[in-house]
Design an enzyme around this catalytic site. Structure first.
Site, PDB file in Angstrom:
ATOM      1  N   HIS A 295      25.052 -17.493  23.828  1.00  0.00           N
ATOM      2  CA  HIS A 295      25.245 -17.610  25.097  1.00  0.00           C
ATOM      3  C   HIS A 295      24.032 -18.049  26.084  1.00  0.00           C
ATOM      4  O   HIS A 295      22.945 -17.875  25.375  1.00  0.00           O
ATOM      5  CB  HIS A 295      25.791 -16.504  25.928  1.00  0.00           C
ATOM      6  CG  HIS A 295      24.524 -15.329  26.108  1.00  0.00           C
ATOM      7  ND1 HIS A 295      24.393 -14.683  24.833  1.00  0.00           N
ATOM      8  CD2 HIS A 295      23.767 -14.881  26.893  1.00  0.00           C
ATOM      9  CE1 HIS A 295      23.229 -13.716  25.088  1.00  0.00           C
ATOM     10  NE2 HIS A 295      22.733 -14.033  26.379  1.00  0.00           N
TER      11      HIS A 295
ATOM     12  N   HIS B 138      17.936 -20.656  28.575  1.00  0.00           N
ATOM     13  CA  HIS B 138      17.830 -20.565  27.291  1.00  0.00           C
ATOM     14  C   HIS B 138      19.068 -19.895  26.385  1.00  0.00           C
ATOM     15  O   HIS B 138      19.664 -19.408  27.316  1.00  0.00           O
ATOM     16  CB  HIS B 138      16.461 -19.980  26.894  1.00  0.00           C
ATOM     17  CG  HIS B 138      16.530 -18.395  27.137  1.00  0.00           C
ATOM     18  ND1 HIS B 138      15.979 -18.016  28.510  1.00  0.00           N
ATOM     19  CD2 HIS B 138      16.734 -17.376  26.392  1.00  0.00           C
ATOM     20  CE1 HIS B 138      16.229 -16.738  28.462  1.00  0.00           C
ATOM     21  NE2 HIS B 138      16.606 -16.338  27.238  1.00  0.00           N
TER      22      HIS B 138
END
Ligand code: 2AM
Length: 220
Positions: free
Chosen positions: A151, A71
């Protein structure tokens, strides 16, 4: 009294679909394999402390910490306890986009002695659910563009918490900004590989990887 109380998640983010998770893990694995065989990488094994044997480092083992669903965190809300958690939950965009599908663009991959991650390039629409203070919170000295910290954590070294991945990415971005040197080490079939010193390697993908995600919260 109120019948319903708000329930806050541990964090909000974009969660990769099953298929996109496998694809992203594959792309990450390929980078680790490329690095493992690269002479320039071998010259800098020392950056990874005692992890290198005579044969080298098994990077896949090195970064095997902290599994779970891949995620891109937007807001760490710590079940409502984090600063700004309640305000974030109230954002119009957060409410509107909750449970919606998004395509995220992965523009690069990186490793440091602490973390392995994918760099995410957010669209203007995606920035609507990006907390205003995310970069400031992490980098005390410098103003970096919103979304710089975005990220996907791919792996952590032993005893490293995943929050470190975004901090590592911001360090790369600071070095890129300051960069009066050419750090490029090699053109690989995935893209340009750059070494920044201190075990910090960044692959700029020649073709961005698009992943399918759902925006939502993680509650367990
Ligand atoms: P990550 O986004 O780099 O993977 C649960 O711990 C998730 O929330 C992890 O995905 C983690 O890092 C992220 N996280 C933990 N603490 C955080 C913090 N203080 N700020 C931002 N993200 C955090």
């Amino acid at each position: 009294g109120r019948l319903e109380e708000s329930v806050y998640p541990l964090f909000y983010g974009w969660f990769l679909t099953h298929k996109s998770q496998s694809r992203t893990k594959e792309t990450g694995k390929k980078l680790l394999e490329t690095l493992g065989e690269l002479d320039e990488f071998k010259e800098h094994w020392g950056d990874f402390g005692g992890a290198a044997s005579e044969k080298g480092i098994n990077l896949e083992e090195y970064f095997d910490g902290k599994g779970g669903i891949l995620h891109c965190t937007t807001k760490f809300s710590d079940y409502g306890k984090a600063t700004g958690a309640q305000e974030y939950a109230e954002l119009e965009a957060v409410k509107e986009f909750y449970s919606s599908a998004f395509h995220l663009q992965i523009s690069g991959l990186f490793i440091t002695p602490r973390t392995a991650g994918a760099r995410v390039r957010l669209s203007d629409k995606q920035l609507e659910v990006w907390p205003a203070d995310s970069e400031k919170e992490a980098s005390l000295s410098e103003e970096l563009p919103r979304g710089s910290r975005a990220h996907i954590t791919l792996g952590c070294a032993k005893d490293v918490e995943p929050v470190q991945t975004g901090l590592d990415l911001l360090e790369f971005i600071k070095m890129e900004k300051e960069g009066d040197q050419d750090w490029a080490v090699k053109d690989t079939d995935q893209g340009k590989l750059c070494y920044f010193g201190k075990g910090m390697w960044m692959l700029e993908l020649s073709e961005e990887v698009t992943v399918e995600t759902i925006f939502g919260g993680f509650y367990p």
